[in-house]
Write a protein that holds these residues in place. Structure first.
Motif, PDB file in Angstrom:
ATOM      1  N   ALA A 205       0.804  -1.228   0.000  1.00  0.00           N
ATOM      2  CA  ALA A 205       0.000   0.000   0.000  1.00  0.00           C
ATOM      3  C   ALA A 205       0.839   1.281   0.000  1.00  0.00           C
ATOM      4  N   ARG A 206       2.148   1.127  -0.151  1.00  0.00           N
ATOM      5  CA  ARG A 206       3.034   2.306  -0.235  1.00  0.00           C
ATOM      6  C   ARG A 206       4.133   2.016  -1.245  1.00  0.00           C
ATOM      7  N   GLU A 207       3.766   1.492  -2.387  1.00  0.00           N
ATOM      8  CA  GLU A 207       4.765   0.978  -3.316  1.00  0.00           C
ATOM      9  C   GLU A 207       5.527   2.093  -4.048  1.00  0.00           C
ATOM     10  N   ARG A 208       6.763   1.783  -4.382  1.00  0.00           N
ATOM     11  CA  ARG A 208       7.572   2.531  -5.350  1.00  0.00           C
ATOM     12  C   ARG A 208       7.733   4.029  -5.068  1.00  0.00           C
ATOM     13  N   LYS A 209       8.170   4.331  -3.862  1.00  0.00           N
ATOM     14  CA  LYS A 209       8.530   5.716  -3.550  1.00  0.00           C
ATOM     15  C   LYS A 209       9.924   5.970  -4.104  1.00  0.00           C
ATOM     16  N   ILE A 210      10.083   7.078  -4.778  1.00  0.00           N
ATOM     17  CA  ILE A 210      11.377   7.396  -5.374  1.00  0.00           C
ATOM     18  C   ILE A 210      12.368   7.748  -4.262  1.00  0.00           C
ATOM     19  N   THR A 211      13.510   7.081  -4.275  1.00  0.00           N
ATOM     20  CA  THR A 211      14.521   7.266  -3.236  1.00  0.00           C
ATOM     21  C   THR A 211      15.852   7.588  -3.909  1.00  0.00           C
ATOM     22  N   GLU A 212      16.543   8.584  -3.413  1.00  0.00           N
ATOM     23  CA  GLU A 212      17.847   8.934  -3.982  1.00  0.00           C
ATOM     24  C   GLU A 212      18.942   8.689  -2.972  1.00  0.00           C
ATOM     25  N   THR A 213      20.013   8.028  -3.393  1.00  0.00           N
ATOM     26  CA  THR A 213      21.115   7.705  -2.489  1.00  0.00           C
ATOM     27  C   THR A 213      22.433   8.016  -3.180  1.00  0.00           C
ATOM     28  N   PRO A 214      23.320   8.768  -2.548  1.00  0.00           N
ATOM     29  CA  PRO A 214      24.619   9.014  -3.178  1.00  0.00           C
ATOM     30  C   PRO A 214      25.401   7.710  -3.304  1.00  0.00           C
ATOM     31  N   ILE A 215      26.173   7.590  -4.344  1.00  0.00           N
ATOM     32  CA  ILE A 215      26.972   6.371  -4.507  1.00  0.00           C
ATOM     33  C   ILE A 215      28.331   6.574  -3.852  1.00  0.00           C
ATOM     34  N   GLY A 216      28.708   5.628  -3.019  1.00  0.00           N
ATOM     35  CA  GLY A 216      29.999   5.685  -2.342  1.00  0.00           C
ATOM     36  C   GLY A 216      30.448   4.276  -2.068  1.00  0.00           C
ATOM     37  N   SER A 217      31.353   4.124  -1.091  1.00  0.00           N
ATOM     38  CA  SER A 217      31.865   2.774  -0.883  1.00  0.00           C
ATOM     39  C   SER A 217      30.873   1.841  -0.174  1.00  0.00           C
ATOM     40  N   PRO A 218      29.946   2.318   0.676  1.00  0.00           N
ATOM     41  CA  PRO A 218      28.957   1.356   1.188  1.00  0.00           C
ATOM     42  C   PRO A 218      28.071   0.875   0.033  1.00  0.00           C
ATOM     43  N   MET A 219      27.835  -0.402  -0.007  1.00  0.00           N
ATOM     44  CA  MET A 219      27.095  -0.947  -1.145  1.00  0.00           C
ATOM     45  C   MET A 219      25.604  -0.640  -1.053  1.00  0.00           C
ATOM     46  N   ILE A 220      25.046  -0.216  -2.172  1.00  0.00           N
ATOM     47  CA  ILE A 220      23.593  -0.066  -2.257  1.00  0.00           C
ATOM     48  C   ILE A 220      23.046  -1.394  -2.773  1.00  0.00           C
ATOM     49  N   THR A 221      22.073  -1.975  -2.074  1.00  0.00           N
ATOM     50  CA  THR A 221      21.439  -3.179  -2.611  1.00  0.00           C
ATOM     51  C   THR A 221      19.948  -2.949  -2.737  1.00  0.00           C
ATOM     52  N   VAL A 222      19.436  -3.389  -3.854  1.00  0.00           N
ATOM     53  CA  VAL A 222      18.007  -3.343  -4.128  1.00  0.00           C
ATOM     54  C   VAL A 222      17.673  -4.796  -4.410  1.00  0.00           C
TER      55      VAL A 222
END
Ligand code: GLA
Length: 732
Positions: A205-222
Motif C-alpha cells: 500500500a506504499r509501493e515505489r517511492k522514489i529514493t535517492e542515495t549518493p553512490i559511495g563505498s557502502p554498497m547499495i542493494t536493491v
C-alpha cells in the motif's frame, strides 16, 4: 546496423564492439592476449574514432601478460563486462559456481562473436522484441576452459530508442555437473563521477517511492528474496549525475525483466570506480547444470539519457509500449471497469452484483469485475484457494447466468483468480497436500492463511491451468485479474531432487510465466491484469503477459500521487491500474473530492472500485462526465509522452504531471493542490514537452499562448479553495 566491429586497432586490443543508439554509444574491448572482455565506455553517442586509449591496460599493475606477478591486483580493478568469481576480482561479481569438488572459482575468456539482425526470443522468459530492422544483436562467445563452461553474452541494440538489452546463456560443455550459485544478467563498470542512485522502495500500500542515495563505498542493494519482485524494492535502478534533473544531466536506467527474486548492487571501489550488477538473487539459488545443459538469465534493460530522468522515463515507456507488451489491448482503450472488492469485499451474491452492474451501465461504465469470494466456500480469506468452482449459494444459476445478465446490460464481465495459491482448507489441499511448497517435518508458514502451489511441477501447472481455463470456457469472460497474495517461504518441493532444490524459486517464476503464456494462447483476446496484493509484482516481466497491473491496494487519491509518480518513472501510464474508490478511503480514512479521485485515476487505466448503488448522489452524478473525460483523453494518456512537472513528494504542497501527444499538437496536464493555504497567489506552473513555435488554446479558457511562453513563463493555475483539489488543463 547499430553494431560495429573493429579489429586490430592496437597491439593490446583485439576487437572493439561499438553499440550505437540514436544518442548513446556503448563500447566493449577485447584484450588481445588474455581475452578479457572489458567495458570501455557508455554514454553520449560518439563518432568513429580510435578507442584503444580507453582500455585501462596502462594503469598499474598493467596487464598480466606484462606483469603476471600482480594478476589479482589487475583483475580487482579492471572494468569488466561480466566479472566472475574467485580468481582475483574481489568486487561484487556476476557469476560463480560450485563444482563437484566443491570449488567456486571461474573465469571468462573471449573466444568468438556473432552479430545478427533482430533479437531472438528468450524461450520461457519475458523479453523485449523487435523486427530485424529495429534491433540487432551482438553475441560474445566466451569460456572458462578448466570447467568447459561456455558463456554467450548477448547485447541487443535498438535502432530508434536509446536502449541496450543484455542477457547471458550459460552452457556446460564439460563432462561434470556444475552448480550455478550466482548467474546475473548485467554489469556496468564505470568511473564514479559523483553519481547517485535512484531506486523505488516501499511496502504494501506504499509501493515505489522514489529514493535517492549518493553512490559511495557502502554498497547499495536493491533486492527481493520474497519470490515476487515485491512491494519493497522494484527491480530498477538509475545511476545519475548528482545534479541531474528531470530534463538535464546523464542518467543510466536499468530495469530487470523478471518477476521473482532479484539482486541489484551499486558500489564504488577502492579506485573510485562504480560497479552496478543486476540479476536473479543468489539467495536460495543453486542451479544444476549437467553436461550439455544450459541456463538462460533473464533480460536486463539499459537506457541512457543525457536529458535527465524525464528522457529516461519516456524511453522506458516507448520501449515497453512498442517492444514488450504484446496484448491486443496495448494500443486500445481499456473498458472502464467497476470492481466489487472495495464495494462488497466477500459479501456479495448475484443479485448484488447485478444491482451494481445495472447502475454502473446506466452511468457509462463498461465492465463488471467480480473479485475474490465467488468460488468454493470462500466467505473470508481462510479457505478455498485452489477450489475454482463457482459457489452456487452466492451465485445461484452459476457463472453463465450472471455473465449473461451482465452482458445483457451491454457490459463486459471480468473475474478474479489467485491461481498460484492453495488454502489448507480446500478440497485441493486435502487431495494433494504435497502440491504446496513446504518442507517435510516442518510446519510451513502460513500467510493470509494460505500456502503457495509448487509450480515447478508440470502436474500442478496442468491442473492449475485447466481449472482456470475451464471457468473461462464456461462463460463470456473477457478480463482476468490474476492475483498473488503471499511471499514464498519454507522452500521445499516434493518433486525436485535434493540437488535441484535450489532451483525452486526460479522454476516457480518460470511456471507462472508458462501459465500466463498458455492462457493468452488459448484466449488471445483476454484482457489480463496482473496484481500481487496491489503492486508487489509491478515489473516488466509481467508486462510481457498483461498490458496492465494493479498499481496498489491503496486507492486514496493523495497516497496515489507518489505511488503513481514512482511507478510512472519507469512504467507507462497505460499499464497502471488506477480506480476511483469511495470515501472515507478504506485504507487512510481520508476524504477527498470525487473529482480529484477521478483526475488521479485518469493517469492510469481508469475504473471504479466502490458500491455505485450506495455512494452519495452528488458523486454518482459526476460519473457520466468522468467517463466522458476518460473517452476524450485516454488515447493521449495511453500513447503520449509523459512529463513530470512538480512532485508533492518533494514540495509537500502540490503535484503536477502531463502527457503530450507525440506530434505535440495536444497535451493534458493534471494539477493537484494537496494542501490549501491562506492569502495565496496563483501558482505558476511551467509546462514541458510542448512545441515552442505552436500556439495553444487552453480548454475552457479565453486566449491563446505559444508553447514557448507556456514552457518558459508558465501558466498561472486558477485558485481552488480547499484541500485535495485538482484541475485538468488541456492544451490543443
Ligand atoms: C489483493 C488485491 C485486491 C483484492 C484482494 C482480494 O489484496 O490486491 O485488489 O483483489 O486481494 O482478496
Amino acid at each position: 546496423m547499430s553494431i560495429k566491429h573493429m579489429e586490430g586497432i592496437s597491439k593490446e586490443i583485439r576487437h572493439v564492439f561499438k553499440l550505437d543508439t540514436p544518442n548513446s554509444t556503448y563500447l566493449i574491448g577485447i584484450v588481445d592476449e588474455e581475452g578479457f572482455v572489458s567495458h570501455l565506455y557508455y554514454g553520449d553517442r560518439m563518432k568513429e574514432d580510435n578507442y584503444s586509449g580507453l582500455l585501462r591496460i596502462f594503469d598499474y599493475p598493467f596487464l598480466p601478460s606484462h606483469n603476471n606477478r600482480d594478476r589479482a591486483a589487475f583483475l580487482d580493478s579492471f572494468p569488466m563486462e561480466y566479472p566472475t568469481h574467485g580468481t582475483g576480482d574481489f568486487r561484487k561479481d556476476c557469476f560463480r559456481i560450485e563444482t563437484e569438488g566443491g570449488n567456486s572459482a571461474v573465469s571468462l575468456v573471449f573466444r568468438d562473436f556473432e552479430i545478427k539482425k533482430g533479437k531472438p526470443a528468450l524461450a520461457g522468459l519475458p523479453a523485449t522484441f523487435g523486427k530485424d530492422e529495429e534491433v540487432s544483436t551482438l553475441t560474445l562467445i566466451c569460456e572458462d576452459i578448466p570447467t568447459g563452461i561456455e558463456y554467450r553474452l548477448n547485447y541487443s541494440v535498438f535502432e530508434d530508442l536509446d536502449v541496450v538489452t543484455r542477457n547471458v546463456e550459460i552452457r556446460n560443455r564439460g563432462s561434470k555437473n556444475i552448480f550455478l550459485t550466482r548467474a546475473y544478467s548485467a554489469c556496468l563498470d564505470m568511473d564514479n563521477e559523483d553519481f547517485c542512485a535512484i531506486t523505488l522502495h516501499g511496502s504494501w500500500a506504499r509501493e515505489r517511492k522514489i529514493t535517492e542515495t549518493p553512490i559511495g563505498s557502502p554498497m547499495i542493494t536493491v533486492e527481493s528474496k520474497r519470490g515476487a519482485s515485491s512491494h519493497q524494492d522494484n527491480p530498477f535502478i538509475a545511476i545519475k549525475d548528482r545534479n541531474a534533473t528531470t530534463d538535464s544531466g546523464r542518467v543510466y536506467g536499468m530495469n530487470f525483466v523478471y518477476s521473482g527474486n532479484f539482486m541489484i548492487t551499486a558500489k564504488e571501489d577502492q579506485f573510485g570506480m562504480l560497479r552496478v550488477t543486476m540479476g536473479i538473487s543468489e539467495e536460495d539459488f543453486r542451479w544444476k547444470l549437467a553436461p550439455e545443459e544450459s541456463f538462460r538469465t533473464p533480460e536486463a534493460v539499459l537506457v541512457y539519457s543525457n536529458e535527465g530522468t524525464g528522457k529516461m522515463t519516456r524511453t522506458f515507456h516507448d520501449l515497453y509500449r512498442k517492444h514488450l507488451i504484446r496484448s491486443p489491448y496495448k494500443d486500445r482503450k481499456r473498458p472502464i471497469l467497476i470492481n466489487n472488492w472495495e464495494a462488497t469485499y466477500f459479501e456479495f451474491n448475484t443479485e448484488k452484483l447485478i444491482a451494481i452492474a445495472k447502475e454502473a451501465s446506466s452511468l457509462g461504465i463498461e465492465m463488471l469485475v467480480m473479485d475474490d469470494g465467488w468460488f468454493g466456500k470462500r466467505n473470508d480469506d481462510t479457505t478455498s484457494l485452489g477450489d475454482w468452482n463457482v459457489n452456487e449459494e452466492k451465485l445461484p444459476g452459476g457463472l453463465k447466468y450472471l455473465v449473461d445478465e451482465v452482458n445483457k446490460l451491454g457490459m463486459k464481465f471480468g473475474i478474479w483468480f489467485e491461481p498460484e495459491m492453495i488454502s489448507p482448507d480446500s478440497d485441493l489441499y486435502r487431495a494433494h497436500p504435497d502440491w504446496a511448497i513446504a518442507i517435510p517435518g516442518r510446519d510451513a508458514t502460513r500467510s493470509r492463511n494460505q500456502f503457495v502451489l509448487d509450480l515447478s511441477r508440470q502436474d500442478v501447472l496442468d491442473h492449475t491451468y485447466e481449472s482456470i481455463a475451464s471457468i473461462l470456457r464456461s462463460a463470456n469472460i473477457e478480463y482476468v485479474k490474476w492475483d498473488m497474495n503471499r511471499q514464498l517461504t519454507d522452500l521445499g518441493s516434493a518433486y525436485l531432487p535434493a540437488d535441484r532444490m535450489g532451483e525452486l524459486m526460479h522454476r516457480y517464476v518460470l511456471g507462472v510465466y508458462s501459465l500466463q503464456e498458455r492462457l493468452l494462447r488459448e484466449f488471445p483476446d483476454l484482457l489480463l491484469e496482473n496484481c500481487s496484493g496491489g503492486g508487489a509484482r509491478f515489473d516488466p516481466g509481467m508486462l510481457y503477459y498483461s498490458p496492465q497491473i494493479w498499481c496498489s491496494d491503496d486507492t486514496d487519491a493523495i497516497e496515489r500521487l507518489s505511488i503513481q509518480e514512482g511507478t510512472a518513472l519507469v512504467y507507462p501510464l497505460s499499464t497502471m491500474g488506477a480506480h476511483v474508490s469511495d470515501c472515507p478511503n478504506h485504507m487512510t480514512g481520508r476524504i477527498t473530492p470525487f473529482e480529484t479521485r477521478g483526475h488521479v485515476a485518469l493517469a492510469g487505466t481508469f475504473g471504479y472500485e466502490l458500491d455505485v448503488t450506495r455512494i452519495p448522489e452528488a458523486d454518482r452524478k459526476m460519473i457520466p462526465s468522468q467517463v466522458g473525460t476518460y473517452h476524450k483523453y485516454n488515447d493521449l494518456v495511453r500513447e503520449g509522452d509523459y512529463y513530470r512537472i512538480a512532485s508533492f513528494r518533494e514540495n509537500g504542497s502540490h503535484d503536477c504531471w502531463g502527457v503530450v501527444a507525440k506530434d505535440r499538437s495536444e497535451a493534458l496536464f493534471t494539477y493537484v493542490k494537496v494542501k490549501a493555504g491562506a492569502n495565496e497567489r496563483r501558482r505558476r506552473i511551467r509546462f514541458a514537452g510542448l512545441d515552442p513555435d505552436r500556439i495553444y488554446r487552453i480548454e475552457g479558457e479565453e486566449g491563446e499562448y505559444s508553447g514557448d511562453l507556456l514552457m518558459k513563463a508558465g501558466y498561472l493555475v486558477p485558485n481552488m479553495n480547499g484541500d485535495f483539489r485538482s484541475r485538468l488543463i488541456h492544451l490543443s
